[in-house]
Every structure is written in structure tokens, then in C-alpha cells.
Design an enzyme around this catalytic site. Structure first.
Site, PDB file in Angstrom:
ATOM      1  N   TYR A  56       0.827  -1.221   0.000  1.00 29.13           N
ATOM      2  CA  TYR A  56       0.000   0.000   0.000  1.00 29.13           C
ATOM      3  C   TYR A  56       0.855   1.263   0.000  1.00 29.13           C
ATOM      4  O   TYR A  56       0.485   2.275  -0.598  1.00 29.13           O
ATOM      5  CB  TYR A  56      -0.998  -0.040   1.171  1.00 29.13           C
ATOM      6  N   ARG A  59       1.596   1.904  -3.601  1.00 26.17           N
ATOM      7  CA  ARG A  59       0.432   2.435  -4.346  1.00 26.17           C
ATOM      8  C   ARG A  59       0.113   3.863  -3.928  1.00 26.17           C
ATOM      9  O   ARG A  59      -0.259   4.705  -4.741  1.00 26.17           O
ATOM     10  CB  ARG A  59      -0.777   1.520  -4.147  1.00 26.17           C
ATOM     11  N   GLN A  91     -15.198   2.180  -6.048  1.00 25.03           N
ATOM     12  CA  GLN A  91     -14.495   1.045  -5.448  1.00 25.03           C
ATOM     13  C   GLN A  91     -13.011   1.377  -5.340  1.00 25.03           C
ATOM     14  O   GLN A  91     -12.254   0.631  -4.725  1.00 25.03           O
ATOM     15  CB  GLN A  91     -14.669  -0.207  -6.308  1.00 25.03           C
ATOM     16  N   ASN A  92     -12.615   2.474  -5.972  1.00 26.25           N
ATOM     17  CA  ASN A  92     -11.192   2.822  -6.057  1.00 26.25           C
ATOM     18  C   ASN A  92     -10.720   3.467  -4.761  1.00 26.25           C
ATOM     19  O   ASN A  92     -11.471   4.193  -4.101  1.00 26.25           O
ATOM     20  CB  ASN A  92     -10.944   3.795  -7.224  1.00 26.25           C
ATOM     21  N   HIS A 109     -14.653   1.251  -0.574  1.00 25.53           N
ATOM     22  CA  HIS A 109     -13.551   0.354  -0.181  1.00 25.53           C
ATOM     23  C   HIS A 109     -12.408   1.114   0.463  1.00 25.53           C
ATOM     24  O   HIS A 109     -11.276   0.613   0.502  1.00 25.53           O
ATOM     25  CB  HIS A 109     -13.060  -0.445  -1.401  1.00 25.53           C
ATOM     26  N   CYS A 117      -6.237   3.363  12.896  1.00 22.09           N
ATOM     27  CA  CYS A 117      -5.388   2.905  14.013  1.00 22.09           C
ATOM     28  C   CYS A 117      -6.035   1.701  14.695  1.00 22.09           C
ATOM     29  O   CYS A 117      -7.205   1.765  15.104  1.00 22.09           O
ATOM     30  CB  CYS A 117      -5.211   4.042  15.032  1.00 22.09           C
ATOM     31  N   CYS A 136       0.527   6.666  15.698  1.00 18.76           N
ATOM     32  CA  CYS A 136      -0.820   7.176  15.402  1.00 18.76           C
ATOM     33  C   CYS A 136      -0.869   8.642  15.860  1.00 18.76           C
ATOM     34  O   CYS A 136      -0.419   8.959  16.967  1.00 18.76           O
ATOM     35  CB  CYS A 136      -1.847   6.363  16.190  1.00 18.76           C
ATOM     36  N   THR A 176     -15.491  -1.189 -14.370  1.00 16.82           N
ATOM     37  CA  THR A 176     -15.360  -2.235 -13.360  1.00 16.82           C
ATOM     38  C   THR A 176     -15.707  -3.590 -13.966  1.00 16.82           C
ATOM     39  O   THR A 176     -16.576  -3.706 -14.820  1.00 16.82           O
ATOM     40  CB  THR A 176     -16.212  -1.951 -12.098  1.00 16.82           C
ATOM     41  N   LEU A 202     -14.287  -0.821 -20.931  1.00 18.03           N
ATOM     42  CA  LEU A 202     -13.432  -1.071 -22.106  1.00 18.03           C
ATOM     43  C   LEU A 202     -13.906  -2.293 -22.880  1.00 18.03           C
ATOM     44  O   LEU A 202     -13.899  -2.321 -24.110  1.00 18.03           O
ATOM     45  CB  LEU A 202     -11.982  -1.271 -21.660  1.00 18.03           C
TER      46      LEU A 202
HETATM   47  C1  BV8 Z   1     -17.978  -8.361   1.893  1.00 16.39           C
HETATM   48  C2  BV8 Z   1      -9.825  -2.329  -1.834  1.00 16.39           C
HETATM   49  C3  BV8 Z   1     -19.641  -8.862   3.518  1.00 16.39           C
HETATM   50  C4  BV8 Z   1      -8.448  -2.704  -1.473  1.00 16.39           C
HETATM   51  C5  BV8 Z   1     -10.981  -4.244  -2.829  1.00 16.39           C
HETATM   52  C6  BV8 Z   1     -16.505 -16.335  -1.756  1.00 16.39           C
HETATM   53  C7  BV8 Z   1     -15.464 -16.474  -0.847  1.00 16.39           C
HETATM   54  C8  BV8 Z   1     -14.993 -15.391  -0.100  1.00 16.39           C
HETATM   55  C9  BV8 Z   1     -15.572 -14.137  -0.255  1.00 16.39           C
HETATM   56  C10 BV8 Z   1     -16.598 -14.018  -1.161  1.00 16.39           C
HETATM   57  C11 BV8 Z   1     -17.072 -15.097  -1.896  1.00 16.39           C
HETATM   58  N1  BV8 Z   1     -18.075 -14.641  -2.692  1.00 16.39           N
HETATM   59  C12 BV8 Z   1     -18.247 -13.340  -2.483  1.00 16.39           C
HETATM   60  C13 BV8 Z   1     -17.367 -12.944  -1.534  1.00 16.39           C
HETATM   61  C14 BV8 Z   1     -17.251 -11.621  -0.971  1.00 16.39           C
HETATM   62  C15 BV8 Z   1     -16.065 -10.894  -1.566  1.00 16.39           C
HETATM   63  C16 BV8 Z   1     -16.007 -11.056  -3.074  1.00 16.39           C
HETATM   64  O1  BV8 Z   1     -16.811 -10.465  -3.783  1.00 16.39           O
HETATM   65  N2  BV8 Z   1     -15.059 -11.877  -3.568  1.00 16.39           N
HETATM   66  C17 BV8 Z   1     -14.973 -12.093  -5.001  1.00 16.39           C
HETATM   67  C18 BV8 Z   1     -13.485 -12.237  -5.392  1.00 16.39           C
HETATM   68  C19 BV8 Z   1     -15.767 -13.355  -5.323  1.00 16.39           C
HETATM   69  N3  BV8 Z   1     -16.295  -9.513  -1.235  1.00 16.39           N
HETATM   70  C20 BV8 Z   1     -15.866  -9.037  -0.052  1.00 16.39           C
HETATM   71  O2  BV8 Z   1     -15.180  -9.650   0.738  1.00 16.39           O
HETATM   72  C21 BV8 Z   1     -16.324  -7.623   0.286  1.00 16.39           C
HETATM   73  N4  BV8 Z   1     -16.892  -7.629   1.608  1.00 16.39           N
HETATM   74  O3  BV8 Z   1     -18.523  -9.091   1.086  1.00 16.39           O
HETATM   75  O4  BV8 Z   1     -18.419  -8.206   3.194  1.00 16.39           O
HETATM   76  C22 BV8 Z   1     -20.772  -7.979   3.101  1.00 16.39           C
HETATM   77  C23 BV8 Z   1     -21.598  -8.346   2.036  1.00 16.39           C
HETATM   78  C24 BV8 Z   1     -22.653  -7.517   1.665  1.00 16.39           C
HETATM   79  C25 BV8 Z   1     -22.887  -6.332   2.343  1.00 16.39           C
HETATM   80  C26 BV8 Z   1     -22.012  -5.973   3.385  1.00 16.39           C
HETATM   81  C27 BV8 Z   1     -20.956  -6.796   3.768  1.00 16.39           C
HETATM   82  C28 BV8 Z   1     -15.175  -6.643   0.310  1.00 16.39           C
HETATM   83  C29 BV8 Z   1     -14.511  -6.595  -1.058  1.00 16.39           C
HETATM   84  C30 BV8 Z   1     -13.559  -5.414  -1.119  1.00 16.39           C
HETATM   85  C31 BV8 Z   1     -12.155  -5.874  -1.422  1.00 16.39           C
HETATM   86  N5  BV8 Z   1     -11.317  -4.695  -1.642  1.00 16.39           N
HETATM   87  N6  BV8 Z   1     -10.270  -3.116  -2.994  1.00 16.39           N
HETATM   88  C32 BV8 Z   1      -7.473  -2.351  -2.562  1.00 16.39           C
HETATM   89  O5  BV8 Z   1      -7.791  -1.589  -3.491  1.00 16.39           O
HETATM   90  O6  BV8 Z   1      -6.338  -2.859  -2.457  1.00 16.39           O
HETATM   91  S1  BV8 Z   1     -11.488  -5.081  -4.199  1.00 16.39           S
HETATM   92  C33 BV8 Z   1     -10.934  -4.369  -5.641  1.00 16.39           C
HETATM   93  O7  BV8 Z   1     -11.255  -5.244  -6.734  1.00 16.39           O
HETATM   94  C34 BV8 Z   1     -11.662  -3.100  -6.047  1.00 16.39           C
HETATM   95  O8  BV8 Z   1     -11.951  -2.280  -4.950  1.00 16.39           O
HETATM   96  C35 BV8 Z   1     -12.899  -3.545  -6.744  1.00 16.39           C
HETATM   97  O9  BV8 Z   1     -13.969  -3.677  -5.847  1.00 16.39           O
HETATM   98  C36 BV8 Z   1     -12.561  -4.945  -7.158  1.00 16.39           C
HETATM   99  C37 BV8 Z   1     -12.769  -5.125  -8.623  1.00 16.39           C
HETATM  100  O10 BV8 Z   1     -11.865  -4.335  -9.256  1.00 16.39           O
HETATM  101  P1  BV8 Z   1     -12.323  -3.388 -10.476  1.00 16.39           P
HETATM  102  O11 BV8 Z   1     -12.368  -2.011  -9.934  1.00 16.39           O
HETATM  103  O12 BV8 Z   1     -13.537  -3.887 -11.169  1.00 16.39           O
HETATM  104  O13 BV8 Z   1     -11.048  -3.555 -11.386  1.00 16.39           O
HETATM  105  P2  BV8 Z   1     -10.718  -4.793 -12.332  1.00 16.39           P
HETATM  106  O14 BV8 Z   1      -9.268  -4.739 -12.635  1.00 16.39           O
HETATM  107  O15 BV8 Z   1     -11.315  -6.046 -11.783  1.00 16.39           O
HETATM  108  O16 BV8 Z   1     -11.522  -4.438 -13.658  1.00 16.39           O
HETATM  109  C38 BV8 Z   1     -11.172  -3.263 -14.359  1.00 16.39           C
HETATM  110  C39 BV8 Z   1     -12.227  -3.096 -15.430  1.00 16.39           C
HETATM  111  O17 BV8 Z   1     -11.961  -1.876 -16.108  1.00 16.39           O
HETATM  112  C40 BV8 Z   1     -12.185  -4.200 -16.469  1.00 16.39           C
HETATM  113  O18 BV8 Z   1     -13.510  -4.634 -16.727  1.00 16.39           O
HETATM  114  C41 BV8 Z   1     -11.569  -3.536 -17.700  1.00 16.39           C
HETATM  115  O19 BV8 Z   1     -12.138  -4.020 -18.903  1.00 16.39           O
HETATM  116  C42 BV8 Z   1     -11.975  -2.106 -17.502  1.00 16.39           C
HETATM  117  N7  BV8 Z   1     -11.047  -1.129 -18.078  1.00 16.39           N
HETATM  118  C43 BV8 Z   1      -9.690  -1.232 -18.188  1.00 16.39           C
HETATM  119  N8  BV8 Z   1      -9.211  -0.116 -18.791  1.00 16.39           N
HETATM  120  C44 BV8 Z   1     -10.276   0.697 -19.023  1.00 16.39           C
HETATM  121  C45 BV8 Z   1     -11.443   0.051 -18.574  1.00 16.39           C
HETATM  122  N9  BV8 Z   1     -12.661   0.595 -18.695  1.00 16.39           N
HETATM  123  C46 BV8 Z   1     -12.733   1.811 -19.264  1.00 16.39           C
HETATM  124  N10 BV8 Z   1     -11.677   2.501 -19.715  1.00 16.39           N
HETATM  125  C47 BV8 Z   1     -10.426   1.976 -19.613  1.00 16.39           C
HETATM  126  N11 BV8 Z   1      -9.378   2.664 -20.083  1.00 16.39           N
END
Ligand code: BV8
Length: 233
Positions: A56, A59, A91-92, A109, A117, A136, A176, A202
Site C-alpha cells: 500500500y 500504491r 471502489q477505487n 472500499h 489505528c 498514530c 469495473t 473497455l
Molecule cells: C464483503 C480495496 C460482507 C483494497 C478491494 C466467496 C469467498 C470469499 C468471499 C466471497 C465469496 N463470494 C463473495 C465474496 C465476498 C467478496 C467477493 O466479492 N469476492 C470475489 C473475489 C468473489 N467480497 C468481499 O469480501 C467484500 N466484503 O462481502 O463483506 C458484506 C456483504 C454484503 C454487504 C455488506 C458486507 C469486500 C470486497 C472489497 C475488497 N477490496 N479493494 C485495494 O484496493 O487494495 S477489491 C478491488 O477489486 C476493487 O476495490 C474492486 O472492488 C474490485 C474489482 O476491481 P475493479 O475495480 O472492477 O477492477 P478490475 O481490474 O477487476 O476491472 C477493471 C475493469 O476496467 C475491467 O472490466 C476492464 O475491462 C476495464 N477497463 C480497463 N481499462 C479501461 C477500462 N474501462 C474503461 N476505460 C479503460 N481505459
């Protein structure tokens, strides 16, 4: 198009891609350089805090070298000129929406430029490294962590987001992959609640089939075009 009064926008890493910030899942993306379990989970942090704090720190430092792009600026223009209600949910964890001029940004997020802290639960602005365990600012304990939501942790302000989705008559998803919940489910919630749904990405995403309309192309082109449409050119 019926009168649009309430817009909710969800953004993901794709809106910052043209600013030079790695997305998560595109080739060479952040997750390919690191296993997500190692750097974006509480367990990974407990196992190897230095790896996570360093990930982090890198980043956070990279933010100083990038600029908001035309898509961020177009959303700020929409926020200023749109007569109805607009909420940007991102989400960013970068600060490019704000640096692009947007005022009402909900970081579901968390943010790279915020610290949490583990001793006194202080949450506040932070723009320095954490690897060297700085004290802190409130309780002086050396127990700061990045104020970001890891997998398995509760995203921020979910009730405010669902309230906004209930009011929305237009839900727009920008840059996303629709891979992570609960954000990936917002399009279905919005649609069931009666909103029109539009995806600007994209390429087709995992959720494209849920949208009334899905446009493919770079955010830097699609978002300004769409904002012109909404504001009447
Ligand atoms: C939760 C912060 C309960 C940190 C992030 C099974 C097992 C275990 C867990 C789960 C499971 N099933 C579901 C879950 C829950 C889990 C989850 O979803 N897992 C997935 C992998 C299955 N989720 C969680 O744990 C969340 N918490 O569920 O708590 C709850 C539930 C409901 C209500 C309340 C509580 C917490 C998830 C948060 C994790 N933290 N980020 C950090 O940044 O380091 S996740 C991170 O990846 C992002 O924040 C974002 O959310 C996620 C996806 O990333 P994207 O932003 O979509 O980026 P990505 O690269 O994937 O895609 C980019 C897109 O842009 C592409 O489509 C591409 O084509 C496009 N693109 C590229 N270039 C361009 C473009 N578009 C336009 N123009 C361009 N030039």
C-alpha cells in the site's frame, strides 16, 4: 429518455487506467503481481504486515505521479452542472475523482490517503509510508493500517449506498469488471428498484448482461460523450 432526476454512478479501476494506475485484473494488473489473499485480506496482513504495508505504501506513493483523466473531469462537470441529484460511489482507493474536481465521492472500499489505528480506531487523512510504523497521530501507538476494505471486511456506508440506489432513476457503472461483491450486485438492485442501467467499460464485463445498455470503449472517450448526452450537449 424519461426525466433523469437521480443518478448513481459506480466506478472501478478502469476509470483510472488511462491515468496510469494499474487495474486489478487486466494483464499485468495488481493482483497478478501479488496474490490477493496475501495483500488484500486481514489474514494476509496478520501473516506478513510488512508485505501488505509495503504494497500500500507503493500504491500511495504512486498517486503523486499520476493525474486525473478526462473521465474523472467529466464526472466532476456532471456533478456541477446536473440539476438533479448525483452520487459517485467508487471502489477505487485513489484520489483521482477528488483531484478531478468531484465533491461528493463515496469510497466504499476506503482510501489510500487515509489511515486506521488498530489501537484507538482513529480514521483520518494520511499520506506517508506505514512500513516504518509511524505513531498514530491520536494515541501515538505504532499500530496504523491502510484504511482500505479488504476481502471479508464490511464495505463502508452500505446503507447510504442502498438508499441512493432506491432513489436512483439511472445507475451507471464505469470501468469495473463486476467481479467483487457487494458492488457487483448494485446493477441488479438498481434494476429491480426501477432504475435504468448503463455500463461504460473497455470490454464486456461479468455483469454486462444485467445492464439495459452496455457501451464498450475507453472511459476517457465514453464518459465525456455520455456526460454531454445527459447535460444536453
Ligand atoms: C464483503 C480495496 C460482507 C483494497 C478491494 C466467496 C469467498 C470469499 C468471499 C466471497 C465469496 N463470494 C463473495 C465474496 C465476498 C467478496 C467477493 O466479492 N469476492 C470475489 C473475489 C468473489 N467480497 C468481499 O469480501 C467484500 N466484503 O462481502 O463483506 C458484506 C456483504 C454484503 C454487504 C455488506 C458486507 C469486500 C470486497 C472489497 C475488497 N477490496 N479493494 C485495494 O484496493 O487494495 S477489491 C478491488 O477489486 C476493487 O476495490 C474492486 O472492488 C474490485 C474489482 O476491481 P475493479 O475495480 O472492477 O477492477 P478490475 O481490474 O477487476 O476491472 C477493471 C475493469 O476496467 C475491467 O472490466 C476492464 O475491462 C476495464 N477497463 C480497463 N481499462 C479501461 C477500462 N474501462 C474503461 N476505460 C479503460 N481505459
Amino acid at each position: 429518455m424519461t426525466e433523469i432526476r437521480n443518478i448513481v454512478i459506480l466506478t472501478g479501476a478502469g476509470i483510472s487506467a488511462e491515468s496510469g494506475i494499474d487495474t486489478f485484473r487486466d494483464a499485468g494488473g495488481l493482483w497478478e503481481q501479488h496474490r490477493v489473499e496475501d495483500v488484500a485480506t486481514p489474514e494476509g496482513f496478520a501473516r506478513d504486515p510488512d508485505l501488505v504495508l509495503g504494497f500500500y505504501d507503493m500504491r500511495r506513493a504512486a498517486l503523486a505521479k499520476v493525474q486525473p483523466n478526462a473521465a474523472h473531469r467529466a464526472l466532476a462537470r456532471l456533478e456541477t452542472e446536473f440539476s438533479g441529484d448525483l452520487l459517485i460511489v467508487t471502489q477505487n482507493v485513489d484520489d483521482l475523482h477528488e483531484r478531478g474536481g468531484a465533491k461528493r465521492v463515496l469510497h466504499m472500499h476506503g482510501e489510500l490517503k487515509s489511515a486506521l489505528c488498530l489501537s484507538c480506531e482513529m480514521r483520518g487523512p494520511w499520506d506517508a509510508p506505514m512500513l516504518d510504523r509511524p505513531p498514530c497521530p491520536v494515541c501515538q501507538a505504532r499500530s496504523l493500517r491502510p484504511d482500505v476494505v479488504w476481502f471479508g471486511e464490511m464495505p463502508y456506508q452500505m446503507d447510504r449506498i442502498y438508499r441512493a440506489l432506491r432513489e436512483a432513476d439511472l445507475f451507471v457503472s464505469i470501468g469495473t469488471s463486476g467481479a467483487v461483491y457487494p458492488a457487483a450486485g448494485f446493477v441488479r438492485d438498481a434494476r429491480e428498484l426501477g432504475a435504468r442501467t448503463l455500463e461504460l467499460n473497455l470490454e464486456r464485463s461479468e455483469g454486462s448482461h444485467w445492464f439495459h445498455e452496455s457501451r464498450q470503449g475507453p472511459a476517457g472517450e465514453l464518459v465525456p460523450e455520455w456526460v454531454d448526452e445527459v447535460l444536453g450537449g
